[in-house]
Design a protein around this motif. Structure first.
Motif, mmCIF file in Angstrom:
data_model
loop_
_atom_site.group_PDB
_atom_site.id
_atom_site.type_symbol
_atom_site.label_atom_id
_atom_site.label_comp_id
_atom_site.label_asym_id
_atom_site.label_seq_id
_atom_site.Cartn_x
_atom_site.Cartn_y
_atom_site.Cartn_z
ATOM 1 N N PRO A 10 -7.582 -2.891 7.528
ATOM 2 C CA PRO A 10 -6.414 -3.458 8.196
ATOM 3 C C PRO A 10 -6.123 -2.690 9.487
ATOM 4 N N PRO A 11 -5.497 -3.323 10.469
ATOM 5 C CA PRO A 11 -5.151 -2.598 11.697
ATOM 6 C C PRO A 11 -4.314 -1.354 11.367
ATOM 7 N N GLY B 147 -1.887 -0.402 6.501
ATOM 8 C CA GLY B 147 -1.558 -0.275 7.913
ATOM 9 C C GLY B 147 -0.528 -1.278 8.379
ATOM 10 N N ALA B 148 -0.857 -2.021 9.448
ATOM 11 C CA ALA B 148 0.068 -2.999 10.034
ATOM 12 C C ALA B 148 0.397 -4.133 9.069
ATOM 13 N N TRP B 149 -0.416 -4.330 8.053
ATOM 14 C CA TRP B 149 -0.165 -5.393 7.068
ATOM 15 C C TRP B 149 0.713 -4.937 5.914
ATOM 16 N N ASP B 150 0.941 -3.645 5.816
ATOM 17 C CA ASP B 150 1.682 -3.104 4.676
ATOM 18 C C ASP B 150 3.080 -3.713 4.595
ATOM 19 N N GLY B 151 3.432 -4.165 3.403
ATOM 20 C CA GLY B 151 4.742 -4.762 3.162
ATOM 21 C C GLY B 151 4.843 -6.232 3.509
ATOM 22 N N LYS B 152 3.755 -6.823 3.984
ATOM 23 C CA LYS B 152 3.764 -8.240 4.360
ATOM 24 C C LYS B 152 3.102 -9.094 3.283
ATOM 25 N N ALA B 153 3.484 -10.346 3.230
ATOM 26 C CA ALA B 153 2.820 -11.308 2.345
ATOM 27 C C ALA B 153 1.473 -11.660 2.965
ATOM 28 N N ALA B 154 0.439 -11.780 2.149
ATOM 29 C CA ALA B 154 -0.899 -12.125 2.659
ATOM 30 C C ALA B 154 -0.864 -13.439 3.428
ATOM 31 N N SER B 155 0.004 -14.363 3.024
ATOM 32 C CA SER B 155 0.085 -15.671 3.691
ATOM 33 C C SER B 155 0.576 -15.564 5.131
ATOM 34 N N THR B 156 1.155 -14.442 5.531
ATOM 35 C CA THR B 156 1.643 -14.263 6.899
ATOM 36 C C THR B 156 0.615 -13.578 7.801
ATOM 37 N N ILE B 157 -0.531 -13.224 7.240
ATOM 38 C CA ILE B 157 -1.575 -12.527 7.989
ATOM 39 C C ILE B 157 -2.655 -13.535 8.364
ATOM 40 N N PRO C 125 -9.017 -12.258 10.032
ATOM 41 C CA PRO C 125 -9.101 -10.808 9.790
ATOM 42 C C PRO C 125 -8.851 -10.432 8.330
ATOM 43 N N LEU C 126 -7.994 -11.171 7.639
ATOM 44 C CA LEU C 126 -7.751 -10.891 6.228
ATOM 45 C C LEU C 126 -9.011 -11.162 5.402
ATOM 46 N N GLY C 127 -9.711 -12.253 5.706
ATOM 47 C CA GLY C 127 -10.962 -12.575 5.013
ATOM 48 C C GLY C 127 -12.039 -11.531 5.253
ATOM 49 N N ARG C 128 -12.144 -11.068 6.503
ATOM 50 C CA ARG C 128 -13.116 -9.995 6.805
ATOM 51 C C ARG C 128 -12.791 -8.738 6.010
ATOM 52 N N PHE C 129 -11.505 -8.406 5.928
ATOM 53 C CA PHE C 129 -11.089 -7.241 5.160
ATOM 54 C C PHE C 129 -11.495 -7.385 3.697
ATOM 55 N N TRP C 130 -11.193 -8.506 3.061
ATOM 56 C CA TRP C 130 -11.531 -8.683 1.640
ATOM 57 C C TRP C 130 -13.042 -8.655 1.429
ATOM 58 N N ASN C 131 -13.813 -9.144 2.385
ATOM 59 C CA ASN C 131 -15.270 -9.135 2.260
ATOM 60 C C ASN C 131 -15.870 -7.751 2.470
ATOM 61 N N ASP C 132 -15.268 -6.959 3.357
ATOM 62 C CA ASP C 132 -15.781 -5.612 3.611
ATOM 63 C C ASP C 132 -14.643 -4.715 4.098
ATOM 64 N N PRO C 133 -13.866 -4.130 3.143
ATOM 65 C CA PRO C 133 -12.710 -3.321 3.533
ATOM 66 C C PRO C 133 -13.071 -1.993 4.192
ATOM 67 N N ASP C 134 -14.344 -1.655 4.212
ATOM 68 C CA ASP C 134 -14.739 -0.437 4.905
ATOM 69 C C ASP C 134 -15.057 -0.729 6.370
ATOM 70 N N LEU C 135 -15.746 -1.812 6.610
ATOM 71 C CA LEU C 135 -16.100 -2.193 7.975
ATOM 72 C C LEU C 135 -14.914 -2.809 8.713
ATOM 73 N N GLY D 298 0.856 -1.173 0.000
ATOM 74 C CA GLY D 298 0.000 0.000 0.000
ATOM 75 C C GLY D 298 0.888 1.217 0.000
ATOM 76 N N ARG D 299 1.231 1.696 1.190
ATOM 77 C CA ARG D 299 2.099 2.869 1.323
ATOM 78 C C ARG D 299 3.588 2.492 1.310
ATOM 79 N N THR D 300 3.900 1.207 1.344
ATOM 80 C CA THR D 300 5.297 0.787 1.249
ATOM 81 C C THR D 300 5.833 1.246 -0.098
ATOM 82 N N ASP D 301 6.942 1.959 -0.078
ATOM 83 C CA ASP D 301 7.474 2.559 -1.306
ATOM 84 C C ASP D 301 8.470 1.615 -1.976
#
Length: 189
Positions: A110-111, A83-93, A97-107, A22-25
């Motif tokens: 990421p932390p 957020g806290a997931w930025d720069g990480k592989a999805a497999s390490t999350i 919580p990752l599934g909830r995010f993909w289902n509703d990224p507004d509600l 995301g914000r990881t450059d």
């Protein structure tokens, strides 16, 4: 009033693919930049705009150099902040919580991350300020999906059905006015 072409180009492949960038450059690969330059070569544009993150800004600079055009940097075209997931592989999350995010990224953002609606607000503001002339925007997959939602009315759950690989080019015809609307002209990956 007539429409104007808006081309959305996803940046070239990053040096470390497979991460939630995301914000990881992260820098793009030389091959990723070259693929984007080739994608943009056939476009007739008067303006090039890019996210300020180097995977977009370096790509846009290379496109601008090939065309002898200046590029404009606009941080509103950034990817969603993971957020806290930025720069990480999805497999390490953790899957739940990752599934909830993909289902509703507004509600369930990421932390310490950005809500989908916040990204829509900033992308919407950037779209509202676009000049009515052929434009190329070098940006991120999430920002492109936000444009599809805002201009074409595609519901958020269906946005993930679009395959947007690195270097994907999406061309729209945008009709000015309030609200602006668009028609998809083509997707090339």
């Amino acid at each position: 009033m007539s429409d104007f072409p808006l081309h959305l180009l996803r940046h070239g492949a990053p040096v470390q693919p497979g991460l939630m960038l995301g914000r990881t450059d992260a820098a793009p690969t030389t091959e990723g930049i070259a693929a984007c330059v080739q994608q943009a070569a056939r476009l007739d544009v008067e303006r090039i705009v890019a996210s300020d993150l180097q995977r977009c800004s370096l790509t846009a600079a290379a496109i601008g150099e090939a065309r002898d055009m200046a590029t404009e940097i606009d941080p509103r075209w950034r990817e969603l902040d993971f957020g806290a997931w930025d720069g990480k592989a999805a497999s390490t999350i953790a899957a739940e919580p990752l599934g909830r995010f993909w289902n509703d990224p507004d509600l369930y953002p990421p932390p310490d991350g950005e809500r989908w609606s916040s990204m829509l607000d900033r992308i919407g503001a950037a779209l509202a300020e676009l000049q009515l002339r052929p434009t190329l925007i070098v940006t991120h997959g999430g920002a492109i999906r936000a444009v599809l939602h805002l201009l074409c009315g595609i519901p958020r759950p269906q946005l993930w059905a679009f395959d947007l690989p690195y270097g994907a080019l999406l061309s729209l015809h945008v009709w000015p006015g309030e609200p602006r609307s668009a028609q998809i002209r083509g997707l090339r990956g």
